[in-house]
Scaffold this motif. Structure first.
Motif, PDB file in Angstrom:
ATOM      1  N   GLU A 492       0.815  -1.212   0.000  1.00 27.79           N
ATOM      2  CA  GLU A 492       0.000   0.000   0.000  1.00 27.79           C
ATOM      3  C   GLU A 492       0.851   1.265   0.000  1.00 27.79           C
ATOM      4  O   GLU A 492       0.529   2.248   0.677  1.00 27.79           O
ATOM      5  CB  GLU A 492      -0.976  -0.003   1.183  1.00 27.79           C
ATOM      6  N   GLY A 493       1.975   1.260  -0.742  1.00 31.40           N
ATOM      7  CA  GLY A 493       2.783   2.456  -0.891  1.00 31.40           C
ATOM      8  C   GLY A 493       3.656   2.804   0.296  1.00 31.40           C
ATOM      9  O   GLY A 493       4.091   3.956   0.428  1.00 31.40           O
ATOM     10  N   VAL A 494       3.926   1.840   1.180  1.00 37.23           N
ATOM     11  CA  VAL A 494       4.774   2.062   2.352  1.00 37.23           C
ATOM     12  C   VAL A 494       6.144   1.436   2.091  1.00 37.23           C
ATOM     13  O   VAL A 494       6.244   0.238   1.800  1.00 37.23           O
ATOM     14  CB  VAL A 494       4.155   1.463   3.629  1.00 37.23           C
ATOM     15  N   TYR A 495       7.234   2.250   2.217  1.00 39.92           N
ATOM     16  CA  TYR A 495       8.608   1.783   2.002  1.00 39.92           C
ATOM     17  C   TYR A 495       9.436   2.092   3.246  1.00 39.92           C
ATOM     18  O   TYR A 495       9.338   3.190   3.811  1.00 39.92           O
ATOM     19  CB  TYR A 495       9.227   2.460   0.778  1.00 39.92           C
ATOM     20  N   ILE A 496      10.248   1.097   3.658  1.00 36.45           N
ATOM     21  CA  ILE A 496      11.031   1.211   4.887  1.00 36.45           C
ATOM     22  C   ILE A 496      12.518   0.984   4.579  1.00 36.45           C
ATOM     23  O   ILE A 496      12.870   0.066   3.823  1.00 36.45           O
ATOM     24  CB  ILE A 496      10.571   0.182   5.946  1.00 36.45           C
ATOM     25  N   LEU A 497      13.353   1.814   5.181  1.00 40.12           N
ATOM     26  CA  LEU A 497      14.805   1.604   5.144  1.00 40.12           C
ATOM     27  C   LEU A 497      15.306   1.507   6.575  1.00 40.12           C
ATOM     28  O   LEU A 497      15.287   2.488   7.326  1.00 40.12           O
ATOM     29  CB  LEU A 497      15.513   2.755   4.421  1.00 40.12           C
ATOM     30  N   GLU A 498      15.717   0.296   6.992  1.00 42.70           N
ATOM     31  CA  GLU A 498      16.279   0.099   8.323  1.00 42.70           C
ATOM     32  C   GLU A 498      17.707   0.644   8.353  1.00 42.70           C
ATOM     33  O   GLU A 498      18.496   0.399   7.440  1.00 42.70           O
ATOM     34  CB  GLU A 498      16.290  -1.396   8.671  1.00 42.70           C
ATOM     35  N   CYS A 499      18.017   1.376   9.424  1.00 40.50           N
ATOM     36  CA  CYS A 499      19.285   2.105   9.488  1.00 40.50           C
ATOM     37  C   CYS A 499      20.291   1.459  10.449  1.00 40.50           C
ATOM     38  O   CYS A 499      20.956   2.153  11.247  1.00 40.50           O
ATOM     39  CB  CYS A 499      19.033   3.563   9.880  1.00 40.50           C
ATOM     40  N   LEU A 500      20.384   0.143  10.441  1.00 35.46           N
ATOM     41  CA  LEU A 500      21.414  -0.592  11.186  1.00 35.46           C
ATOM     42  C   LEU A 500      21.429  -0.236  12.672  1.00 35.46           C
ATOM     43  O   LEU A 500      22.470   0.079  13.250  1.00 35.46           O
ATOM     44  CB  LEU A 500      22.801  -0.322  10.573  1.00 35.46           C
ATOM     45  N   GLY A 501      20.250  -0.288  13.295  1.00 38.23           N
ATOM     46  CA  GLY A 501      20.160   0.014  14.715  1.00 38.23           C
ATOM     47  C   GLY A 501      20.020   1.476  15.034  1.00 38.23           C
ATOM     48  O   GLY A 501      19.881   1.847  16.211  1.00 38.23           O
ATOM     49  N   LYS A 502      20.062   2.337  14.038  1.00 40.31           N
ATOM     50  CA  LYS A 502      19.929   3.784  14.236  1.00 40.31           C
ATOM     51  C   LYS A 502      18.533   4.281  13.862  1.00 40.31           C
ATOM     52  O   LYS A 502      18.358   5.418  13.429  1.00 40.31           O
ATOM     53  CB  LYS A 502      20.971   4.521  13.398  1.00 40.31           C
ATOM     54  N   GLY A 503      17.560   3.441  14.038  1.00 40.84           N
ATOM     55  CA  GLY A 503      16.196   3.821  13.678  1.00 40.84           C
ATOM     56  C   GLY A 503      15.855   3.386  12.259  1.00 40.84           C
ATOM     57  O   GLY A 503      16.512   2.530  11.672  1.00 40.84           O
ATOM     58  N   TYR A 504      14.815   4.019  11.685  1.00 48.84           N
ATOM     59  CA  TYR A 504      14.404   3.667  10.319  1.00 48.84           C
ATOM     60  C   TYR A 504      13.745   4.870   9.654  1.00 48.84           C
ATOM     61  O   TYR A 504      13.285   5.807  10.308  1.00 48.84           O
ATOM     62  CB  TYR A 504      13.446   2.480  10.325  1.00 48.84           C
ATOM     63  N   VAL A 505      13.723   4.815   8.321  1.00 52.59           N
ATOM     64  CA  VAL A 505      13.063   5.844   7.517  1.00 52.59           C
ATOM     65  C   VAL A 505      11.846   5.209   6.849  1.00 52.59           C
ATOM     66  O   VAL A 505      11.928   4.095   6.317  1.00 52.59           O
ATOM     67  CB  VAL A 505      14.019   6.420   6.446  1.00 52.59           C
ATOM     68  N   ARG A 506      10.743   5.930   6.877  1.00 48.13           N
ATOM     69  CA  ARG A 506       9.485   5.430   6.309  1.00 48.13           C
ATOM     70  C   ARG A 506       8.973   6.421   5.263  1.00 48.13           C
ATOM     71  O   ARG A 506       8.793   7.602   5.566  1.00 48.13           O
ATOM     72  CB  ARG A 506       8.442   5.243   7.410  1.00 48.13           C
ATOM     73  N   VAL A 507       8.775   5.936   4.054  1.00 46.91           N
ATOM     74  CA  VAL A 507       8.160   6.726   2.984  1.00 46.91           C
ATOM     75  C   VAL A 507       6.763   6.166   2.749  1.00 46.91           C
ATOM     76  O   VAL A 507       6.589   4.958   2.563  1.00 46.91           O
ATOM     77  CB  VAL A 507       8.986   6.660   1.688  1.00 46.91           C
ATOM     78  N   GLU A 508       5.783   7.050   2.756  1.00 46.43           N
ATOM     79  CA  GLU A 508       4.393   6.598   2.691  1.00 46.43           C
ATOM     80  C   GLU A 508       3.609   7.438   1.705  1.00 46.43           C
ATOM     81  O   GLU A 508       3.797   8.657   1.610  1.00 46.43           O
ATOM     82  CB  GLU A 508       3.755   6.682   4.072  1.00 46.43           C
ATOM     83  N   LEU A 509       2.751   6.777   0.968  1.00 50.73           N
ATOM     84  CA  LEU A 509       1.889   7.471   0.021  1.00 50.73           C
ATOM     85  C   LEU A 509       0.805   8.216   0.769  1.00 50.73           C
ATOM     86  O   LEU A 509       0.069   7.646   1.573  1.00 50.73           O
ATOM     87  CB  LEU A 509       1.247   6.459  -0.940  1.00 50.73           C
ATOM     88  N   ALA A 510       0.729   9.531   0.521  1.00 50.35           N
ATOM     89  CA  ALA A 510      -0.289  10.364   1.171  1.00 50.35           C
ATOM     90  C   ALA A 510      -1.549  10.335   0.313  1.00 50.35           C
ATOM     91  O   ALA A 510      -1.560  10.875  -0.795  1.00 50.35           O
ATOM     92  CB  ALA A 510       0.222  11.786   1.345  1.00 50.35           C
ATOM     93  N   LYS A 511      -2.598   9.710   0.810  1.00 43.51           N
ATOM     94  CA  LYS A 511      -3.809   9.519   0.011  1.00 43.51           C
ATOM     95  C   LYS A 511      -4.735  10.722   0.036  1.00 43.51           C
ATOM     96  O   LYS A 511      -5.554  10.896  -0.851  1.00 43.51           O
ATOM     97  CB  LYS A 511      -4.558   8.277   0.509  1.00 43.51           C
ATOM     98  N   ASP A 512      -4.642  11.544   1.059  1.00 42.15           N
ATOM     99  CA  ASP A 512      -5.592  12.644   1.213  1.00 42.15           C
ATOM    100  C   ASP A 512      -5.120  13.945   0.570  1.00 42.15           C
ATOM    101  O   ASP A 512      -5.922  14.740   0.111  1.00 42.15           O
ATOM    102  CB  ASP A 512      -5.885  12.887   2.694  1.00 42.15           C
ATOM    103  N   GLU A 513      -3.810  14.165   0.574  1.00 41.20           N
ATOM    104  CA  GLU A 513      -3.291  15.432   0.074  1.00 41.20           C
ATOM    105  C   GLU A 513      -3.007  15.337  -1.418  1.00 41.20           C
ATOM    106  O   GLU A 513      -2.523  14.337  -1.918  1.00 41.20           O
ATOM    107  CB  GLU A 513      -2.017  15.801   0.835  1.00 41.20           C
ATOM    108  N   LYS A 514      -3.293  16.414  -2.148  1.00 40.84           N
ATOM    109  CA  LYS A 514      -3.160  16.407  -3.595  1.00 40.84           C
ATOM    110  C   LYS A 514      -1.793  16.907  -4.064  1.00 40.84           C
ATOM    111  O   LYS A 514      -1.275  16.461  -5.076  1.00 40.84           O
ATOM    112  CB  LYS A 514      -4.262  17.269  -4.211  1.00 40.84           C
ATOM    113  N   GLU A 515      -1.203  17.855  -3.334  1.00 43.26           N
ATOM    114  CA  GLU A 515       0.043  18.461  -3.804  1.00 43.26           C
ATOM    115  C   GLU A 515       1.214  17.490  -3.667  1.00 43.26           C
ATOM    116  O   GLU A 515       1.807  17.070  -4.654  1.00 43.26           O
ATOM    117  CB  GLU A 515       0.308  19.743  -3.027  1.00 43.26           C
TER     118      GLU A 515
END
Length: 679
Positions: A492-515
């Motif tokens: 569902e448009g969710v992408y994760i990059l695990e940062c080797l124990g330093k947390g993680y980055v999450r990219v997510e598709l925004a369904k409500d916003e148009k810009e």
């Protein structure tokens, strides 16, 4: 003893004219009616005793089956079997049938068995409603040994338990729904049961083959119109904002539930649209019949017409019989232009002057739709009727599947039908559409394709399944084109990059916003995961937005830059790459146990085809699993990939089941000459 029937039938030569006692011809049958009678007689001669006839509304079914009865002599083994029984489903049909029989054959004794009308049981012809025959005392007077034939009008109802309860008294091959039923003493001859209907199919799954062996004659209303046995038709399909997607459907019949449908259709806006459409397209019509959802809809739509200054009247199941008869007779006489009804005039209404039909109640039943529009297809030259306009309403956005409309009768999309279409213009559209499809299906003359062998099988891989091992279990093979880091897709448009124990980055598709279509957040760690687990606290701090982007590629590249500069600067970022050395080492025992535990607990199982070979399926897969594969699977599981996948699988299964049911329902509506399926 079918041979006795065959012998006696062979003694009778079919005639085109039937003569009354006064010596005057009673009726001259049309060619297709003669063909129908020939088919029925031939089927009975060959030993069939339960046959069906499919003739459209306005084709003269009553005349046909009364004429058929005149051609059937008593069987040789039972010369006393000279009586006939016709079963109908309404008071109006009973009276119409009896009147027609008296007109055609005044020498016959004709009686009605219905309500206060008590037949003797010994008449040449008795017309009875099935509701009355459900009473044992009323049914017992009709003995099979004295019957030469039994006719079922509107025979698509015959598979219902109520009808089978009656018909099983005359034919042992029809199963009575009552377990305690004791069949009467069998007669010395099989009583032929012949069913007539304009829509010889059912949409509720009950098999007509449980009553009738086969259909011996079928005539389509399109052929009847072309041959001018029915009047010409003009179709107008109105596309409006009528959202039927949330209307509940009866699981047994497959039809819309009336109460739920009325909430959408019986509104001031829709009723005003119906009135305005009539004023625009049918104000010059003399006799318009309108079909509504329920009684409340009938009353409200009638009020809308009257508010517009139009003399509209209504009837429904609660209208007293005398008042109903007067309303219909006055409508036939042209004393008012609009008659609105609900489930009363759908079947058996003989009102030839109807020159406009408005279907103000959407339906999923081809039978019901055909019955409604068929009310206006009878010829009526005496009233100056030239053609009949059919007006129906469909959803502008087509949000509900399976809705029957004028376009769908011809296999067209509702958007492909104009405002004033005739049979000729519709057929031309169909020819054009078929020609376009033929062009699309033509092979491309490409010399390079000759060297490509035809594939023997095609395998589709569901990358949303977190246990798919392809491409290091990343969940999306296309992500490698956007980044060299080990991003994983969690559905569902969710992408994760695990940062080797330093947390993680999450990219997510925004369904409500148009810009900005994609948002990216970074979630830093609070404590090492082991320590946080022991203290029973979250190992992560609150996430923070780091960027927004219109395209996924821009969001991924931006996040890679952020991680390299802010989270894992310098050479530490090398460990994020898919090609990092550690990712190709054997998975740890802890990784294997985590994956195995979640794999055994999954709800959506892989199917047993080529796809299953690409999914984690055995201990051997765990033994050869790499750290990178295990890490990606664990990341996807922790971020909801399995739940999303199972949700998607349930939705797909539900859609597939719905499509299969719809396909089965549509198949049941196909009518053709031949043997009827029993189940």
């Amino acid at each position: 003893m079918p041979w006795l029937w065959r012998r006696s039938l062979c003694l009778v030569r079919p005639l085109r004219y039937y003569t009354t006692a006064s010596g005057r011809p009673a009726v001259e049958l049309r060619p297709y009616q003669e063909s129908c009678l020939d088919a029925c007689v031939e089927a009975l001669q060959t030993g069939s005793t339960r046959i069906g006839v499919s003739l459209p509304t306005g084709s003269g079914k009553t005349t046909v089956f009364i004429s058929l009865l005149s051609r059937l002599p008593p069987p040789a083994s039972a010369p006393e079997a000279n009586r006939s029984l016709v079963i109908v489903n309404s008071v109006e049909l009973a009276q119409q049938t009896a009147d027609q029989a008296k007109r055609l054959f005044p020498e016959w004794t004709v009686e009605i068995e219905q309500g206060k009308h008590h037949a003797s049981g010994t008449a040449d012809l008795t017309v009875a409603t099935f509701q009355t025959l459900l009473r044992s005392l009323r049914l017992d007077k009709f003995r099979a040994q004295y019957m030469k034939a039994l006719i079922v009008d509107e025979a698509h109802h015959a598979a219902a338990p109520s009808y089978r309860h009656i018909l099983s008294h005359f034919n042992a091959d029809i199963k009575n729904p009552d377990k305690d039923f004791e069949p009467p003493t069998p007669s010395q001859h099989p009583v032929p049961i012949v069913g007539f209907s304009a829509t010889f199919s059912r949409h509720d799954g009950l098999a007509l083959g449980s009553v009738f062996e086969r259909i011996v004659y079928h005539r389509d209303f399109l052929d009847m119109i072309k041959e001018q046995w029915l009047c010409n038709v003009r179709f107008t399909t109105v596309r409006a904002n009528i959202d039927l997607s949330n209307v509940t459907i009866n699981s047994h019949s497959g039809e819309f539930n009336p109460t739920s449908l009325a909430h959408v259709v019986n509104t001031d806006v829709v009723n005003e649209l119906v009135v305005r459409t009539w004023l625009d397209k049918a104000a010059d019509r003399k006799s318009t019949l309108i079909f509504c959802v329920n009684i409340a809809h009938v009353v409200k739509l009638t009020a809308a017409f009257r508010d517009a200054g139009i003399d509209a009247r209504y009837l429904h199941s609660g209208t007293p019989a005398a008042e109903r008869k007067a309303l219909v007779e006055n409508f036939k006489g042209g004393q008012y232009p609009v008659l609105i009804n609900c489930a009363v005039l759908t079947e058996g209404a003989d009102i030839p002057n109807i020159d406009c039909v408005i279907v103000a109640r959407p339906t999923r039943s081809q039978n019901v739709f055909a019955q409604m529009i068929g009310r206006g297809m009878r010829l009526s030259p005496d009233t100056g009727k030239v053609d009949c306009r059919i007006i129906d309403f469909v959803d502008l956005h087509e949000r509900a599947a399976g809705v029957i409309s004028a376009p769908t009768l011809f296999g067209l999309d509702p958007s492909e039908l104009g405002e004033d279409e005739t049979i000729e213009t519709i057929e031309q559209r169909m020819v054009t559409l078929e020609a376009e499809n033929d062009i699309d299906d033509m092979p491309v003359n490409d010399t390079t394709s000759r060297s490509i062998p035809t594939p023997k099988s095609v395998t589709y891989v569901d990358y949303d399944d977190p246990f798919v091992l392809l491409d290091q279990a990343s969940g999306d093979p296309n992500i490698r084109k956007l980044s060299r880091n080990a991003w994983v897709c969690c559905g569902e448009g969710v992408y994760i990059l695990e940062c080797l124990g330093k947390g993680y980055v999450r990219v997510e598709l925004a369904k409500d916003e148009k810009e900005a279509q994609y948002h990216a957040h970074y979630t830093p760690p609070t404590l090492p995961q082991g320590t946080a687990y022991m203290l029973k606290i979250s190992p992560f701090r609150r996430s923070k937005r780091i960027l927004s982007a219109e395209k996924l590629a821009e969001a991924i590249r931006g996040c890679d830059t952020y991680v390299q500069n802010k989270v894992l600067p310098g050479k530490l970022a090398v460990g994020l790459r898919r090609t990092s050395k550690w990712r190709w080492e054997p998975a740890t025992e802890a990784q294997k146990q985590f994956v195995l535990k979640r794999w055994k607990a999954r709800k959506a199982l892989a199917s047993l085809d080529d796809y299953s070979r690409k999914v984690l399926s055995s201990d051997q897969d765990l033994k050869v699993m790499k750290k990178g594969e295990a890490a990606n699977i664990i990341t996807r599981l922790k971020h909801g990939a399995q739940a999303r996948h199972e949700k998607r699988q349930r939705a797909l299964a539900k859609a597939a089941l719905s499509a299969a049911k719809e396909a089965t329902r549509r198949t049941r509506q196909i009518v053709k000459v031949g043997i009827l399926p029993v189940a």
